[in-house]
Write a protein that holds these residues in place. Sequence first.
Motif, short mmCIF file in Angstrom:
data_model
loop_
_atom_site.label_atom_id
_atom_site.label_comp_id
_atom_site.label_asym_id
_atom_site.label_seq_id
_atom_site.Cartn_x
_atom_site.Cartn_y
_atom_site.Cartn_z
N LYS A 198 0.85 -1.19 0.00
CA LYS A 198 0.00 0.00 0.00
C LYS A 198 0.89 1.25 0.00
N TYR A 199 1.95 1.20 0.81
CA TYR A 199 2.85 2.33 0.88
C TYR A 199 3.53 2.57 -0.47
N ILE A 200 4.04 1.47 -1.07
CA ILE A 200 4.77 1.61 -2.33
C ILE A 200 3.87 2.14 -3.44
N ILE A 201 2.67 1.61 -3.54
CA ILE A 201 1.77 2.03 -4.62
C ILE A 201 1.33 3.48 -4.43
N ASP A 202 1.03 3.85 -3.20
CA ASP A 202 0.50 5.19 -2.95
C ASP A 202 1.57 6.26 -2.89
N ARG A 203 2.72 5.94 -2.31
CA ARG A 203 3.63 7.01 -1.92
C ARG A 203 4.94 7.07 -2.68
N THR A 204 5.31 6.02 -3.42
CA THR A 204 6.65 6.07 -4.02
C THR A 204 6.59 6.29 -5.53
N ARG A 205 7.75 6.64 -6.08
CA ARG A 205 7.88 6.87 -7.51
C ARG A 205 7.54 5.60 -8.30
N LEU A 206 8.01 4.47 -7.78
CA LEU A 206 7.76 3.18 -8.43
C LEU A 206 6.26 2.93 -8.58
N GLY A 207 5.56 3.18 -7.49
CA GLY A 207 4.11 2.98 -7.50
C GLY A 207 3.43 3.92 -8.50
N ARG A 208 3.90 5.17 -8.53
CA ARG A 208 3.31 6.14 -9.46
C ARG A 208 3.54 5.72 -10.90
N LEU A 209 4.75 5.22 -11.20
CA LEU A 209 5.06 4.77 -12.56
C LEU A 209 4.10 3.67 -12.98
N ALA A 210 3.96 2.67 -12.11
CA ALA A 210 3.11 1.53 -12.45
C ALA A 210 1.67 1.99 -12.65
N ARG A 211 1.22 2.90 -11.78
CA ARG A 211 -0.16 3.36 -11.90
C ARG A 211 -0.37 4.15 -13.18
N MET A 212 0.64 4.92 -13.55
CA MET A 212 0.53 5.71 -14.77
C MET A 212 0.43 4.80 -15.99
N VAL A 213 1.21 3.73 -15.99
CA VAL A 213 1.16 2.79 -17.11
C VAL A 213 -0.22 2.15 -17.19
#
Lengths: 288, 330
Positions: free
Chosen positions: A155-170
């Motif tokens: 939850k932390y990685i998806i919501d708060r980190t750059r990695l999570g943002r990248l994956a969500r953007m894709v």
Amino acid sequence: MNLTQQLVNGIVLGHAYALIAIGWTVLLGVARLVNFGHGQMYMLGAFVTWYGISRLGLPYILAIPLAMLVGVAVGYVMQRVMLQLTLKQDLVSIMIVTLGFGYVLHGAAALFFGSTGQILSTPLSMEDVYWGDLWFTYQDIAIVIVAILFFAALKYIIDRTRLGRLARMVAEDPQLAELAGINVKRVYLGVFAFEGAAVALAAALVAPRTPILTSMGFDEVIITFVVVVLGGIGSVLGSYLAGLALGLFVAFFGAFVSPAYAMAAAFAVLIAVLVIRPGGLAVSPGGR
Amino acid sequence: MIMNTGLKTILFAAPAVLGFFVPMALGGSGAVYAACVLVAIFAVMSYGLDIIVSDLGEVSLAHTVFFAAGAYTTALLSASAGMGPILSLAGSILVALAVAALLGFVTLQLREFVFSLVTYAVAVVAATIAQNWSFLGGSDGLRGIPPFEISLLGFSARNDQELWPVAYLLLLVAIYMVSSFRRSKLGKAAMMVHLNQRLAVTSGVDPQQTRLQVFLLSAPITASAGWLYAYQRAYISADVLEAYFLILMLTAVVVMGRRLLLGPLAGVALILVQEKFFSFGGYVDKIILGSVLIVSLAFLPNGIIGLFASIRTLFPRRTMPIGKTIPERS
């Protein structure tokens, strides 16, 4: 039948279900991909752990990363093979290809590990804990702790980190992400490798609870379906809660009605929810 | 394509008649007849799925349930109630229609992977029920299915060679149904819903109704394969719900190229010839079948036929380009 004991069983089972479903949750919620070979990857994770402990003589703590490595390799190869389909967002073909992969994994595992059932026993699964008149094993405690830690970290990685943002953007818009300079292919490959590692970890922890068979993947995946759909497709917190609820439901249904039909009953609940709220539980891609 | 109807009939009738003599041409041994009967049965089973996957563009994973519905209904009606093949066929179709209507109603609103996911779950639950419910024989299955006999016509089939005419007739009927479906209004509507749902709606096509109708057409085709399979095997157990049949159907539908009229038949024949005559053992065969499925979808968008574009004209197909990718749905 002891009510509190069933409650404990349900909580453990629920965390096990949530843990097994985590790879699918990320696939679906983060990358809008599906994997019908998930059950067979779970089976493979269980057998690699078993092989590591009983044939290679590895300690349990080393057999787990071995299983996860194999999971990463399988996930990577799967996605590598169907990368063109993924880029075209051809979900129909992806579904069938992953089913095919599951079938190949089943055949390969039966060839390599033999078709007889095995017991995956770990140092933790053999240590019983008695607490009042309640009974569980250290393995059960490990499942609950790892599931909670894993979900919190995710939850932390998806919501708060750059990695999570990248994956969500894709997931939100692959073309736009590509234009923004994101290597979309690498994200897809990474997400699938993660799915392989996550399901292998789940298998290494959960599979000691029951005998393992190379044919178990076919029905094992259904639990994941129910968790993912009930949890609101792709939602991390939702998957955790749905897993827990499903675990409690299966434990009580199995104890008071019929263990053989517990899964069928869980599935009936899923159908009821889908009929009442078709697609109502779905969240937008990249949703939390 | 403008073609004289008489010529067209001959073009279709000639291979249909010649096809009947295929087992004889291959030597006519027991093994050849057994393989040919199975090819016909499994091809019919696949044709049911073909119109869902190729025309409607959805992946139903519950078609093993229709296959099993046909097989189990036949086993119950013939072994327990003593009914003949005609009544058991009618029963199989009715049961399949009922199951399809129920499933269609539940999944009417669902699309894409949620639809596939639910149909897959239905198949797994059906397998659990078949293994545990004593009415269906539990894990032992149902035994004592009598030979295929229609006393009214004085016809009886006690082995694969005698069963071949029935299997072949069933195959022709299935192919004819799929071919007429593709030329029908419903077939065109299904294709429109598949390729462009918005256009379909503005053209007055109701997507949900179309989906349900195609589903109701597809289920009896697959169930009739289960009907004949019950007679061929003389017993039925929960293994008709195994993943094997699902993977077999899916591979047969896609391996040659989608929307080819004879595609599923050729696909099944290819797979069964490998399994019956060039087998490497059950597990390796599993790997081969799964790999064929993966490779044909991931690397051969037009199927094997796409590789040999020049002989494409031998297979009658629709004017829609088969290589067209399925558009993303919003």
